[in-house]
Design a protein around this motif. Sequence first.
Motif, PDB file in Angstrom:
ATOM      1  N   VAL A  47       0.849  -1.196   0.000  1.00 24.86           N
ATOM      2  CA  VAL A  47       0.000   0.000   0.000  1.00 24.86           C
ATOM      3  C   VAL A  47       0.878   1.237   0.000  1.00 24.86           C
ATOM      4  CG1 VAL A  47      -1.719   1.304   1.306  1.00 24.86           C
ATOM      5  CG2 VAL A  47      -1.930  -1.176   1.093  1.00 24.86           C
ATOM      6  N   ASP A  48       1.924   1.224   0.809  1.00 26.05           N
ATOM      7  CA  ASP A  48       2.835   2.378   0.876  1.00 26.05           C
ATOM      8  C   ASP A  48       3.504   2.624  -0.469  1.00 26.05           C
ATOM      9  OD1 ASP A  48       4.274   4.453   2.251  1.00 26.05           O
ATOM     10  OD2 ASP A  48       6.026   3.122   2.224  1.00 26.05           O
ATOM     11  N   ILE A  49       3.961   1.564  -1.118  1.00 21.03           N
ATOM     12  CA  ILE A  49       4.622   1.715  -2.418  1.00 21.03           C
ATOM     13  C   ILE A  49       3.643   2.233  -3.461  1.00 21.03           C
ATOM     14  CG2 ILE A  49       5.613   0.404  -4.339  1.00 21.03           C
ATOM     15  CD1 ILE A  49       7.039  -1.280  -2.187  1.00 21.03           C
ATOM     16  N   LEU A  50       2.439   1.668  -3.478  1.00 17.56           N
ATOM     17  CA  LEU A  50       1.449   2.124  -4.465  1.00 17.56           C
ATOM     18  C   LEU A  50       1.040   3.572  -4.220  1.00 17.56           C
ATOM     19  CD1 LEU A  50      -0.803  -1.031  -4.878  1.00 17.56           C
ATOM     20  CD2 LEU A  50       1.011  -0.220  -6.390  1.00 17.56           C
ATOM     21  N   GLU A  51       0.949   3.959  -2.944  1.00 12.97           N
ATOM     22  CA  GLU A  51       0.602   5.356  -2.640  1.00 12.97           C
ATOM     23  C   GLU A  51       1.701   6.309  -3.084  1.00 12.97           C
ATOM     24  OE1 GLU A  51      -0.267   5.191   1.539  1.00 12.97           O
ATOM     25  OE2 GLU A  51      -2.412   4.955   1.164  1.00 12.97           O
ATOM     26  N   ARG A  52       2.946   5.865  -2.997  1.00 14.04           N
ATOM     27  CA  ARG A  52       4.068   6.717  -3.408  1.00 14.04           C
ATOM     28  C   ARG A  52       4.308   6.695  -4.909  1.00 14.04           C
ATOM     29  NH1 ARG A  52       8.941   4.787  -1.091  1.00 14.04           N
ATOM     30  NH2 ARG A  52       7.894   2.870  -0.571  1.00 14.04           N
ATOM     31  N   THR A  53       3.706   5.723  -5.589  1.00 12.11           N
ATOM     32  CA  THR A  53       3.906   5.603  -7.029  1.00 12.11           C
ATOM     33  C   THR A  53       2.985   6.571  -7.746  1.00 12.11           C
ATOM     34  OG1 THR A  53       4.474   3.277  -6.800  1.00 12.11           O
ATOM     35  CG2 THR A  53       3.819   4.023  -8.984  1.00 12.11           C
ATOM     36  N   ASN A  54       3.578   7.387  -8.595  1.00  9.36           N
ATOM     37  CA  ASN A  54       2.813   8.358  -9.370  1.00  9.36           C
ATOM     38  C   ASN A  54       3.258   8.233 -10.826  1.00  9.36           C
ATOM     39  OD1 ASN A  54       1.163  10.392 -10.167  1.00  9.36           O
ATOM     40  ND2 ASN A  54       2.388  12.039  -9.278  1.00  9.36           N
ATOM     41  N   LEU A  55       2.468   7.491 -11.589  1.00 12.21           N
ATOM     42  CA  LEU A  55       2.820   7.269 -12.988  1.00 12.21           C
ATOM     43  C   LEU A  55       2.268   8.390 -13.859  1.00 12.21           C
ATOM     44  CD1 LEU A  55       2.156   3.434 -13.184  1.00 12.21           C
ATOM     45  CD2 LEU A  55       4.312   4.600 -12.807  1.00 12.21           C
ATOM     46  N   LYS A  56       3.013   8.713 -14.898  1.00 14.10           N
ATOM     47  CA  LYS A  56       2.632   9.817 -15.788  1.00 14.10           C
ATOM     48  C   LYS A  56       1.429   9.474 -16.654  1.00 14.10           C
ATOM     49  CE  LYS A  56       7.385  11.401 -15.950  1.00 14.10           C
ATOM     50  NZ  LYS A  56       8.598  11.468 -16.736  1.00 14.10           N
ATOM     51  N   GLU A  57       1.322   8.209 -17.017  1.00 11.82           N
ATOM     52  CA  GLU A  57       0.208   7.782 -17.875  1.00 11.82           C
ATOM     53  C   GLU A  57      -1.057   7.648 -17.037  1.00 11.82           C
ATOM     54  OE1 GLU A  57       0.359   7.452 -21.173  1.00 11.82           O
ATOM     55  OE2 GLU A  57       2.476   8.027 -21.143  1.00 11.82           O
ATOM     56  N   ASN A  58      -2.120   8.337 -17.446  1.00 15.54           N
ATOM     57  CA  ASN A  58      -3.362   8.331 -16.676  1.00 15.54           C
ATOM     58  C   ASN A  58      -3.961   6.938 -16.526  1.00 15.54           C
ATOM     59  OD1 ASN A  58      -3.304  11.068 -16.201  1.00 15.54           O
ATOM     60  ND2 ASN A  58      -4.564  11.570 -17.979  1.00 15.54           N
ATOM     61  N   ASN A  59      -3.935   6.144 -17.611  1.00 17.99           N
ATOM     62  CA  ASN A  59      -4.545   4.820 -17.522  1.00 17.99           C
ATOM     63  C   ASN A  59      -3.802   3.919 -16.536  1.00 17.99           C
ATOM     64  OD1 ASN A  59      -2.331   4.653 -19.226  1.00 17.99           O
ATOM     65  ND2 ASN A  59      -3.269   3.173 -20.599  1.00 17.99           N
ATOM     66  N   GLU A  60      -2.498   4.053 -16.442  1.00 19.47           N
ATOM     67  CA  GLU A  60      -1.713   3.272 -15.496  1.00 19.47           C
ATOM     68  C   GLU A  60      -1.972   3.746 -14.072  1.00 19.47           C
ATOM     69  OE1 GLU A  60       2.387   3.469 -16.702  1.00 19.47           O
ATOM     70  OE2 GLU A  60       1.904   2.805 -18.731  1.00 19.47           O
ATOM     71  N   GLN A  61      -2.045   5.045 -13.885  1.00 18.43           N
ATOM     72  CA  GLN A  61      -2.301   5.590 -12.552  1.00 18.43           C
ATOM     73  C   GLN A  61      -3.697   5.193 -12.071  1.00 18.43           C
ATOM     74  OE1 GLN A  61       0.054   7.144 -10.625  1.00 18.43           O
ATOM     75  NE2 GLN A  61      -1.463   6.882  -9.025  1.00 18.43           N
ATOM     76  N   GLU A  62      -4.652   5.122 -12.990  1.00 20.54           N
ATOM     77  CA  GLU A  62      -6.006   4.690 -12.622  1.00 20.54           C
ATOM     78  C   GLU A  62      -5.997   3.247 -12.120  1.00 20.54           C
ATOM     79  OE1 GLU A  62      -8.590   5.353 -15.966  1.00 20.54           O
ATOM     80  OE2 GLU A  62      -8.334   7.517 -15.862  1.00 20.54           O
ATOM     81  N   LEU A  63      -5.174   2.392 -12.724  1.00 21.48           N
ATOM     82  CA  LEU A  63      -5.066   1.005 -12.269  1.00 21.48           C
ATOM     83  C   LEU A  63      -4.517   0.952 -10.844  1.00 21.48           C
ATOM     84  CD1 LEU A  63      -3.616  -0.738 -15.467  1.00 21.48           C
ATOM     85  CD2 LEU A  63      -5.995  -0.701 -14.678  1.00 21.48           C
ATOM     86  N   ILE A  64      -3.523   1.782 -10.567  1.00 23.65           N
ATOM     87  CA  ILE A  64      -2.944   1.829  -9.219  1.00 23.65           C
ATOM     88  C   ILE A  64      -3.978   2.355  -8.229  1.00 23.65           C
ATOM     89  CG2 ILE A  64      -1.213   2.970  -7.780  1.00 23.65           C
ATOM     90  CD1 ILE A  64       0.668   2.800 -10.182  1.00 23.65           C
ATOM     91  N   ASP A  65      -4.703   3.388  -8.624  1.00 27.36           N
ATOM     92  CA  ASP A  65      -5.729   3.948  -7.744  1.00 27.36           C
ATOM     93  C   ASP A  65      -6.806   2.916  -7.437  1.00 27.36           C
ATOM     94  OD1 ASP A  65      -4.320   6.327  -7.787  1.00 27.36           O
ATOM     95  OD2 ASP A  65      -5.627   7.265  -9.284  1.00 27.36           O
ATOM     96  N   LYS A  66      -7.201   2.127  -8.454  1.00 38.18           N
ATOM     97  CA  LYS A  66      -8.193   1.062  -8.238  1.00 38.18           C
ATOM     98  C   LYS A  66      -7.656   0.009  -7.274  1.00 38.18           C
ATOM     99  CE  LYS A  66     -10.200   0.728 -12.672  1.00 38.18           C
ATOM    100  NZ  LYS A  66     -10.586  -0.095 -13.808  1.00 38.18           N
ATOM    101  N   ALA A  67      -6.387  -0.344  -7.436  1.00 39.28           N
ATOM    102  CA  ALA A  67      -5.778  -1.332  -6.539  1.00 39.28           C
ATOM    103  C   ALA A  67      -5.755  -0.813  -5.103  1.00 39.28           C
ATOM    104  CB  ALA A  67      -4.369  -1.679  -7.005  1.00 39.28           C
ATOM    105  N   LEU A  68      -5.447   0.461  -4.933  1.00 46.19           N
ATOM    106  CA  LEU A  68      -5.443   1.053  -3.589  1.00 46.19           C
ATOM    107  C   LEU A  68      -6.836   1.024  -2.969  1.00 46.19           C
ATOM    108  CD1 LEU A  68      -3.025   4.073  -4.078  1.00 46.19           C
ATOM    109  CD2 LEU A  68      -2.702   2.122  -2.540  1.00 46.19           C
ATOM    110  N   ILE A  69      -7.828   1.325  -3.781  1.00 45.17           N
ATOM    111  CA  ILE A  69      -9.211   1.270  -3.287  1.00 45.17           C
ATOM    112  C   ILE A  69      -9.550  -0.158  -2.859  1.00 45.17           C
ATOM    113  CG2 ILE A  69     -11.641   1.450  -3.994  1.00 45.17           C
ATOM    114  CD1 ILE A  69     -10.735   3.874  -5.740  1.00 45.17           C
ATOM    115  N   ASN A  70      -9.131  -1.131  -3.660  1.00 52.97           N
ATOM    116  CA  ASN A  70      -9.378  -2.535  -3.320  1.00 52.97           C
ATOM    117  C   ASN A  70      -8.680  -2.917  -2.014  1.00 52.97           C
ATOM    118  OD1 ASN A  70     -11.000  -3.017  -5.537  1.00 52.97           O
ATOM    119  ND2 ASN A  70      -9.332  -3.812  -6.785  1.00 52.97           N
ATOM    120  N   PHE A  71      -7.434  -2.495  -1.848  1.00 49.54           N
ATOM    121  CA  PHE A  71      -6.706  -2.794  -0.614  1.00 49.54           C
ATOM    122  C   PHE A  71      -7.438  -2.217   0.594  1.00 49.54           C
ATOM    123  CE2 PHE A  71      -2.684  -3.365  -3.115  1.00 49.54           C
ATOM    124  CZ  PHE A  71      -2.393  -4.625  -2.643  1.00 49.54           C
ATOM    125  N   LYS A  72      -7.850  -0.965   0.468  1.00 48.25           N
ATOM    126  CA  LYS A  72      -8.452  -0.273   1.612  1.00 48.25           C
ATOM    127  C   LYS A  72      -9.886  -0.710   1.874  1.00 48.25           C
ATOM    128  CE  LYS A  72      -5.299   3.538   1.225  1.00 48.25           C
ATOM    129  NZ  LYS A  72      -5.076   4.957   0.983  1.00 48.25           N
TER     130      LYS A  72
END
Length: 91
Positions: A13-38
């Motif tokens: 969770v910490d790594i995904l929260e610190r990860t900020n990808l430039k591509e919107n579609n990739e960042q959306e995948l990370i944001d979805k994963a964070l929502i799933n974790f939480k």
Amino acid sequence: MFFKHHTNNPDIVDILERTNLKENNEQELIDKALINFKSGTNHHQAIKQLKSQLQVLAVQQKLSPEGLKLLQTLSKPNFPNDLARSSMTWF
């Protein structure tokens, strides 16, 4: 980007929260994963889903270098956990 073992869920969770990808579609995948974790989704399932979605982008050659690095980090085997889990199926 340093990634311990993916069984240590707070680290993921910490790594995904610190990860900020430039591509919107990739960042959306990370944001979805964070929502799933939480939201309490099974962590292994959430990681598997994120890896699967990143792999689709990689096959289509639409994954940024940063996204590829994240995928490689998530795909590293965790031998103590993976072997322990597979040995339980032998008996």
